[in-house]
Design an enzyme around this catalytic site. Structure first.
Site, PDB file in Angstrom:
ATOM      1  CG  ASP A 153      27.391  -1.220  -7.969  1.00  0.00           C
ATOM      2  OD1 ASP A 153      26.341  -0.673  -7.450  1.00  0.00           O
ATOM      3  OD2 ASP A 153      27.361  -1.952  -8.751  1.00  0.00           O
ATOM      4  CG  ASP A 210      21.567  -1.560 -12.665  1.00  0.00           C
ATOM      5  OD1 ASP A 210      21.865  -0.787 -11.826  1.00  0.00           O
ATOM      6  OD2 ASP A 210      22.093  -2.594 -12.767  1.00  0.00           O
TER       7      ASP A 210
HETATM    8  C1  GLA Z   1      24.828  -2.668 -10.457  1.00  0.00           C
HETATM    9  C2  GLA Z   1      25.084  -1.471 -11.200  1.00  0.00           C
HETATM   10  C3  GLA Z   1      25.297  -1.903 -12.606  1.00  0.00           C
HETATM   11  C4  GLA Z   1      26.544  -2.797 -12.813  1.00  0.00           C
HETATM   12  C5  GLA Z   1      26.365  -4.208 -11.738  1.00  0.00           C
HETATM   13  C6  GLA Z   1      27.636  -4.965 -11.609  1.00  0.00           C
HETATM   14  O1  GLA Z   1      23.601  -3.371 -10.792  1.00  0.00           O
HETATM   15  O2  GLA Z   1      24.123  -0.660 -11.096  1.00  0.00           O
HETATM   16  O3  GLA Z   1      25.563  -0.777 -13.279  1.00  0.00           O
HETATM   17  O4  GLA Z   1      27.679  -2.339 -12.340  1.00  0.00           O
HETATM   18  O5  GLA Z   1      26.122  -3.673 -10.614  1.00  0.00           O
HETATM   19  O6  GLA Z   1      27.300  -6.142 -10.932  1.00  0.00           O
END
Ligand code: GLA
Length: 400
Positions: A153, A210
């Site tokens: 990430d 997301d």
């Molecule tokens: C980000 C990523 C998500 C998930 C969260 C976890 O938002 O884009 O897919 O992995 O972090 O905290």
């Protein structure tokens, strides 16, 4: 003297290249088709545990998901709590009392693969210890646990931290561990990873913020930051990206929400079909232990999965749009086309696919098979029309 110096520089250059070439073969051949699996985040967020992941791995086998091609069982954020006095990453001892290796061994014993999550910054998005400055150490740890897949990430990175260099670095670290590990780049499309993701050895890269379990639109996060996406707004962001995907390196429009309750069965069928059209990683994000038959049927539709997993590795693209009505098409290895008729509108509408839209001459006679009805619809020349319900799709394979 000068010559000796030049020669030495040359030798160092050759040796360095040989070393990096050697490293890069470790991960060669991974993700030749889009990865398929399950991930904890969309349904369980930080509520991860050994018991949950074992239960889901069992369910992946029992539900027929494994038979349908799902392979990776991935723990997302919140499995990690600290680093020990040597800097080694430490899993939450309450939630993972037997440690991560024992869990990975269990997942492997079912014939599945095991994935984990970290972050290129100082802390993960949920504020857990992340990878910055520990890349090689963590890669060795993950390899020793039997990790097959790493989602990496981009939260809490340093101001000015270079995304391409950071992901290249973690790929080198993973390769140096000697274990082939799929690298899932997750910087939400912020630095246009479709331009450099494959070059640095990323096997998939997120292209958007997301996903949310919603049909349309963007929504701000509770803290006012931007944004989370419904399925239709993610789809719109994929339109221009088709040329960057291929075997070993895929655009990732985020994990599936199928079965999480925010959309209708019709909408979930559309979501799943469109992700297959996009040659997207198919990473389920629902509770596999108690799926309804409809949801199970969506996630395990082998004819739609075959569209996603076609070895030619072409990402489908939008070939026609008129308001709420769209036609998407994907070239398949056998010369056929997978086609989606999509109706984003509020009422049922007929949609016509013409052979020109999919690169076939108008006079060509081709067989049309419905991939949700699992039925051959007959031979058609020049075009094919079907009524499409609101927020629905008709998915066909057209074979000359
Ligand atoms: C980000 C990523 C998500 C998930 C969260 C976890 O938002 O884009 O897919 O992995 O972090 O905290």
């Amino acid at each position: 003297m000068k010559r000796v110096f030049v020669f030495c520089v040359f030798i160092i250059f050759v040796a360095a290249n040989a070393a990096s070439a050697q490293e890069s073969t470790v991960s060669k051949g991974l993700a030749l088709t889009p990865p398929m699996g399950w991930n904890t985040w969309n349904k369980f967020a930080c509520n991860v545990s050994d018991e949950l992941v074992r239960g889901m791995a069992d369910a992946m086998v029992k539900s027929g998901m494994k038979d349908a091609g799902y392979q990776y069982v991935v723990i997302d954020d919140c499995w990690q709590v600290s680093r020990d006095e040597h800097g080694n990453i430490v899993a939450d001892p309450q939630r993972f009392p037997q440690g991560i290796k024992a869990l990975a061994d269990y997942v492997h014993s079912l014939g599945l693969k095991f994935g984990i999550y970290s972050d290129a910054g100082e802390k993960t998005c949920a504020g857990r210890p992340a990878g910055l400055g520990h890349e090689y150490q963590d890669a060795l740890t993950y390899a020793s646990w039997g990790v097959d897949y790493l989602k990496y990430d981009w939260c809490n990175t340093l101001d000015g931290q270079d995304a391409k260099a950071s992901y290249a670095n973690i790929r080198r670290a993973l390769d140096a561990s000697g274990r082939p590990i799929v690298l899932s780049i997750c910087e939400w499309g912020k630095h246009q990873p479709w331009f450099w993701g494959a070059e640095v050895g990323g096997n998939l890269w997120r292209t958007t913020d997301d996903i949310q379990d919603r049909w349309g639109g963007k929504q701000k996060w509770p803290d006012g930051g931007c944004c989370s996406n419904g399925v239709m707004s993610i789809l719109d962001e994929q339109v221009e990206l088709y040329s960057y995907a291929g075997p070993g390196h895929w655009n990732d429009p985020d994990m599936l929400e199928v079965g999480n309750g925010g959309m209708t069965t019709t909408e979930y069928r559309a979501h799943f079909s469109l992700w297959a059209m996009l040659a997207a990683p198919l990473i389920a994000g629902n509770d596999l232990r108690n799926m309804t038959p409809e949801i199970r049927e969506i996630l395990t539709n082998k004819e739609v999965i075959a569209v996603d997993q076609d070895p030619l590795g072409r990402q489908g693209r939008r070939v026609w749009k008129d308001g709420d009505l769209e036609v998407w098409a994907k070239q398949m290895q056998d010369g056929s086309r997978a086609v989606i008729l999509l109706n984003r509108g509020a009422s049922e509408q007929p949609i016509t696919l013409s052979w020109e839209q999919i690169g076939y001459p108008g006079h060509l006679s081709a067989g049309v098979r419905d991939l949700w009805a699992h039925k051959d619809l007959g031979k058609f020349s020049g075009k094919f029309s079907a009524p499409v319900v609101s927020h629905g799709v008709v998915v066909v394979r057209v074979t000359p």
